[in-house]
Design a protein around this motif. Structure first.
Motif, PDB file in Angstrom:
ATOM      1  N   ALA A 169      -5.370  -4.733  -1.755  1.00 29.58           N
ATOM      2  CA  ALA A 169      -4.089  -5.143  -1.167  1.00 29.58           C
ATOM      3  C   ALA A 169      -4.231  -5.852   0.176  1.00 29.58           C
ATOM      4  O   ALA A 169      -3.276  -6.418   0.668  1.00 29.58           O
ATOM      5  N   GLY A 170      -5.414  -5.845   0.777  1.00 24.36           N
ATOM      6  CA  GLY A 170      -5.625  -6.539   2.046  1.00 24.36           C
ATOM      7  C   GLY A 170      -5.375  -5.665   3.261  1.00 24.36           C
ATOM      8  O   GLY A 170      -5.050  -4.478   3.158  1.00 24.36           O
ATOM      9  N   LYS A 171      -5.486  -6.292   4.438  1.00 23.62           N
ATOM     10  CA  LYS A 171      -5.377  -5.553   5.693  1.00 23.62           C
ATOM     11  C   LYS A 171      -3.926  -5.218   6.019  1.00 23.62           C
ATOM     12  O   LYS A 171      -3.001  -5.919   5.625  1.00 23.62           O
ATOM     13  N   VAL A 172      -3.766  -4.137   6.785  1.00 22.75           N
ATOM     14  CA  VAL A 172      -2.453  -3.732   7.303  1.00 22.75           C
ATOM     15  C   VAL A 172      -2.532  -3.745   8.822  1.00 22.75           C
ATOM     16  O   VAL A 172      -3.628  -3.832   9.394  1.00 22.75           O
ATOM     17  N   PRO A 173      -1.393  -3.674   9.522  1.00 17.28           N
ATOM     18  CA  PRO A 173      -1.452  -3.648  10.996  1.00 17.28           C
ATOM     19  C   PRO A 173      -2.376  -2.536  11.505  1.00 17.28           C
ATOM     20  O   PRO A 173      -2.373  -1.419  10.968  1.00 17.28           O
TER      21      PRO A 173
ATOM     22  N   LYS B 217       0.821  -1.213   0.000  1.00 21.96           N
ATOM     23  CA  LYS B 217       0.000   0.000   0.000  1.00 21.96           C
ATOM     24  C   LYS B 217       0.855   1.264   0.000  1.00 21.96           C
ATOM     25  O   LYS B 217       0.513   2.255  -0.668  1.00 21.96           O
ATOM     26  N   LEU B 218       1.963   1.239   0.722  1.00 20.98           N
ATOM     27  CA  LEU B 218       2.852   2.402   0.715  1.00 20.98           C
ATOM     28  C   LEU B 218       3.462   2.603  -0.677  1.00 20.98           C
ATOM     29  O   LEU B 218       3.654   3.744  -1.116  1.00 20.98           O
ATOM     30  N   GLN B 219       3.761   1.496  -1.372  1.00 22.60           N
ATOM     31  CA  GLN B 219       4.290   1.614  -2.733  1.00 22.60           C
ATOM     32  C   GLN B 219       3.235   2.190  -3.674  1.00 22.60           C
ATOM     33  O   GLN B 219       3.540   2.992  -4.558  1.00 22.60           O
ATOM     34  N   ILE B 220       1.968   1.785  -3.475  1.00 19.72           N
ATOM     35  CA  ILE B 220       0.876   2.324  -4.290  1.00 19.72           C
ATOM     36  C   ILE B 220       0.747   3.832  -4.084  1.00 19.72           C
ATOM     37  O   ILE B 220       0.578   4.598  -5.041  1.00 19.72           O
ATOM     38  N   ILE B 221       0.845   4.260  -2.831  1.00 22.96           N
ATOM     39  CA  ILE B 221       0.782   5.702  -2.538  1.00 22.96           C
ATOM     40  C   ILE B 221       1.949   6.425  -3.223  1.00 22.96           C
ATOM     41  O   ILE B 221       1.767   7.509  -3.797  1.00 22.96           O
ATOM     42  N   ALA B 222       3.135   5.805  -3.201  1.00 19.64           N
ATOM     43  CA  ALA B 222       4.303   6.396  -3.875  1.00 19.64           C
ATOM     44  C   ALA B 222       4.064   6.466  -5.384  1.00 19.64           C
ATOM     45  O   ALA B 222       4.455   7.444  -6.038  1.00 19.64           O
ATOM     46  N   ASN B 223       3.403   5.435  -5.947  1.00 20.85           N
ATOM     47  CA  ASN B 223       3.089   5.440  -7.382  1.00 20.85           C
ATOM     48  C   ASN B 223       2.162   6.603  -7.727  1.00 20.85           C
ATOM     49  O   ASN B 223       2.337   7.272  -8.757  1.00 20.85           O
TER      50      ASN B 223
ATOM     51  N   GLU C 119      -6.471   2.511 -11.595  1.00 23.63           N
ATOM     52  CA  GLU C 119      -5.844   1.198 -11.394  1.00 23.63           C
ATOM     53  C   GLU C 119      -5.131   1.124 -10.049  1.00 23.63           C
ATOM     54  O   GLU C 119      -5.215   0.118  -9.339  1.00 23.63           O
ATOM     55  N   GLN C 120      -4.432   2.201  -9.685  1.00 25.50           N
ATOM     56  CA  GLN C 120      -3.748   2.242  -8.390  1.00 25.50           C
ATOM     57  C   GLN C 120      -4.755   2.229  -7.237  1.00 25.50           C
ATOM     58  O   GLN C 120      -4.526   1.593  -6.204  1.00 25.50           O
ATOM     59  N   ARG C 121      -5.839   2.914  -7.437  1.00 23.84           N
ATOM     60  CA  ARG C 121      -6.884   2.964  -6.405  1.00 23.84           C
ATOM     61  C   ARG C 121      -7.479   1.578  -6.152  1.00 23.84           C
ATOM     62  O   ARG C 121      -7.659   1.155  -5.008  1.00 23.84           O
ATOM     63  N   GLU C 122      -7.767   0.859  -7.253  1.00 25.46           N
ATOM     64  CA  GLU C 122      -8.295  -0.502  -7.118  1.00 25.46           C
ATOM     65  C   GLU C 122      -7.267  -1.411  -6.450  1.00 25.46           C
ATOM     66  O   GLU C 122      -7.606  -2.249  -5.612  1.00 25.46           O
ATOM     67  N   ALA C 123      -6.006  -1.253  -6.838  1.00 21.53           N
ATOM     68  CA  ALA C 123      -4.946  -2.072  -6.247  1.00 21.53           C
ATOM     69  C   ALA C 123      -4.838  -1.817  -4.740  1.00 21.53           C
ATOM     70  O   ALA C 123      -4.600  -2.742  -3.952  1.00 21.53           O
TER      71      ALA C 123
END
Length: 670
Positions: free
Chosen positions: A397-401, A359-365, A389-393
């Motif tokens: 991406a699933g749950k985070v802590p 998710k952090l990589q998606i935000i960077a994208n 596409e990034q928004r859907e990804a």
């Protein structure tokens, strides 16, 4: 549960005495299962592990070695008893593990609404709480994100924030389903409360009858039979209020103990019970040892909880010489399963950390896309697609802590909002250009309308052709004005060129002669009888079409005769048993011949535009139908609704092929 499901019902038991013939309870109480309530959620599942591990980790011997742990042990027992009381109050929760937990985080708003409706229709309302809570949380998060985007677009378009309003059919559908769920929940608990009170009264009556067994002057076998009947009644009586559970249970076991003390007078019956209970507890141990080897950790742990519940609540004591051995063996299997479960949750934490990285990589994208400079509509359309596409990804991406969930979501929203601000700024500037283009085209319309009635054809014709060329070179205008001004411009130009064509037609004796000949040929075709052979019939029709073409053009005000000819030819072709697409193409070629009578190709241009528009419409319909198929998850291909969609797609594709063939024919004429 293998052979466990085949066990006959055994009598309930309770706390042990110091008496030799008393019933063991302390060891049994230490294995009471943790609550099943909300076991699907990570937090409650881990808490269940802690309870169970604490409960099974301390035997009576350990208490003697570490007397300081007695207080802690009592606290654990209290927690377990409270857990059991909670489970016992609503037995419907036992079914919740049978419902498959889906990836709700990856679903669209519409899919979430559909899933809630399915759960409500197909499952017990008391068994779907954790599922509904998860769906509700995901729906609210995703809808709020959508709402934020719509609101920002509204404000950026010049709207006042206080006037913003957005309504969605999907939201309305979801709210109706959730309202129905809340209603069912309320009805369930109202009914449950009534049943709980009645069950409590029935169990208190059983306790009173147990008390009276010791005062009966009858044969011991008759009394023992009566005792067994009371135990059956106790087991078959439903749940009671949780705040009454422990007192009622302890009272019941107290009087069961007293009866076993009384039963000391008849060792045969007592030893028969001990033997029966030993056999069943050994089966439970064997099943627990099988579960300790199972790779499905969550399933094993859930069944283990049920085994502990059976051990405590359904089976009585065994002989003292076996008690410690079987308890240690059962405890060892329990510890193995619990250790594996702890490892499983450590792996889950690793997965959540990996999801965080994604998710952090998606935000960077998204930030990288925001940094790109784009100056054209096409470039921005590509960026919009990339962001979607990034928004859907991100959502998939699933749950985070949990500790970083809110912060990650905030970063994502801010990146998307930055993109939306940049996009809106670009299109605001684009709208200014469109309004400039609108003014240019309005000027062209004025020129066309001022000259449409001119008789100076030599001077006006080049002018009209030039403004048509200028119109094509001028850029886009606001969508709301596009159709209106085009029709206005087109009408003025057509009016002028129609006057030219009318003048030419009036002066053409050749076209008048052609009209008369075509009229005679129409009379012949009206009475035409086709040969029975299809090929000969088609050849006859084509010969008449060829003859018609050789007759030449007719005056502009007589062109209706082409429609009459087309209608008669259509009727003749219909009488032949031919492929419908082949017939359609023959008709269409004939139609194009009738249109191709103008020097400036206006009729062909209009037909070309019409066919292109139809192709776009059919493509759009095919895309929509194919998208609809994606909502039919876990549906058999033989489902009538799915079949209907496939048939529609097939029909549209056949229509698309025919339209493309028509477009090719038009291009051949240019």
């Amino acid at each position: 549960m293998s052979d466990i499901n085949k066990l006959p019902e055994a009598e309930e038991t309770n706390k042990s005495n110091s008496n030799e013939n008393s019933i063991e309870l302390d060891g049994n109480q230490n294995v009471e299962s943790a609550s099943l309530k909300d076991a699907e959620t990570t937090h409650d599942a881990i808490e269940g592990d802690k309870k169970l591990e604490a409960a099974v980790g301390k035997t009576e011997n350990e208490k003697e070695e570490n007397p300081n742990s007695v207080e802690e042990q009592d606290e654990v027992i209290n927690e377990i008893e409270e857990s059991n009381a909670e489970d016992a109050e609503d037995e419907g929760n036992k079914d919740r593990h049978k419902i498959k937990v889906k990836e709700y985080d990856t679903m669209s708003l519409e899919s979430l609404a559909i899933e809630l409706e399915k759960l409500l229709k197909n499952e017990k309302v008391q068994a779907i709480k954790s599922h509904v809570d998860h769906i509700n949380a995901v729906f609210k998060t995703k809808f709020q994100a959508l709402l934020d985007e719509k609101k920002e677009d509204f404000v950026n378009d010049g709207g006042n924030e206080i006037d913003f309003y957005y309504s969605s059919p999907i939201q309305k559908r979801y709210k109706e389903a959730y309202k129905a769920y809340r209603k069912k929940v309320n009805e369930h608990y109202q009914s449950l409360e009534k049943n709980l009170k009645q069950n409590l009264a029935d169990k208190l009556e059983i306790i009173e009858e147990l008390k009276g067994l010791l005062n009966l002057e009858e044969n011991i076998n008759t009394t023992y039979k009566h005792f067994k009947e009371l135990q059956d009644r106790w087991r078959n009586t439903g749940p009671i209020p949780r705040d009454k559970y422990n007192n009622a249970w302890n009272s019941y076991h107290h009087h069961v103990e007293r009866f076993y003390d009384f039963l000391h007078l008849n060792r045969d019956l007592r030893d028969l019970d001990f033997k029966h209970n030993l056999e069943k507890k050994l089966l439970i141990i064997e099943r627990a040892e099988e579960l300790a080897k199972d790779d499905n950790v969550m399933r094993s742990f859930r069944e283990l909880q049920e085994l502990h519940k059976m051990w405590k609540e359904e089976l009585g004591p065994v002989g003292r010489e076996h008690r410690e051995d079987i308890w240690e063996r059962f405890k060892a299997a329990t510890k193995t399963i619990n250790d594996k479960r702890q490892l499983y949750y450590k792996d889950i934490d690793k997965i959540h950390e990996k999801n965080l990285e994604v998710k952090l990589q998606i935000i960077a994208n998204i930030d990288a896309i925001n940094a790109q400079e784009s100056k054209s509509h096409s470039a921005w359309q590509k960026k919009i697609k990339a962001i979607e596409e990034q928004r859907e990804a991100f959502f998939n991406a699933g749950k985070v802590p949990i500790k970083v969930n809110e912060n990650t979501w905030t970063k994502f929203k801010e990146s998307v909002r930055t993109f939306n601000r940049q996009k809106n700024a670009f299109y605001k500037g684009l709208k200014k250009d469109q309004y400039k283009n609108l003014q240019l085209k309005l000027d062209l319309i004025k020129i066309a309308e001022d000259n449409k009635d001119s008789d100076d054809f030599e001077v006006t014709t080049p002018l009209m052709k030039k403004i048509q060329s200028d119109w094509k070179k001028t850029g886009h205008v606001p969508r709301k004005d596009s159709d209106k001004i085009w029709k206005q411009f087109k009408a003025a130009c057509n009016h002028y060129f129609d006057r030219i064509h009318a003048k030419r037609n009036a002066a053409s004796q050749e076209q008048v002669d052609a009209y008369n000949k075509k009229n005679e040929l129409l009379s012949t075709l009206k009475g035409l009888k086709l040969p029975s052979d299809k090929d000969k019939g088609l050849a006859t029709i084509k010969e008449y079409i060829k003859q018609w073409k050789t007759l030449g053009r007719v005056p502009n005000d007589k062109r209706y005769i082409e429609g009459k000819f087309q209608k008669i030819i259509d009727g003749l072709l219909t009488r032949l048993k031919m492929d419908k697409n082949e017939v359609e193409m023959i008709k269409y070629e004939n139609k194009l011949d009738s249109l191709n009578t103008s020097d400036d190709n206006r009729n062909l241009d209009n037909e070309h535009s019409f066919i292109r528009k139809k192709i776009d419409e059919v493509n759009s319909q095919i895309n929509q139908l194919e998208n609809n198929l994606q909502f039919f998850t876990n549906v058999d291909e033989d489902n009538p609704l799915v079949k209907d969609v496939h048939n529609n797609i097939k029909a549209h594709k056949e229509s698309l092929n025919l339209l493309k063939n028509k477009l090719s024919k038009i291009k051949e004429l240019y």
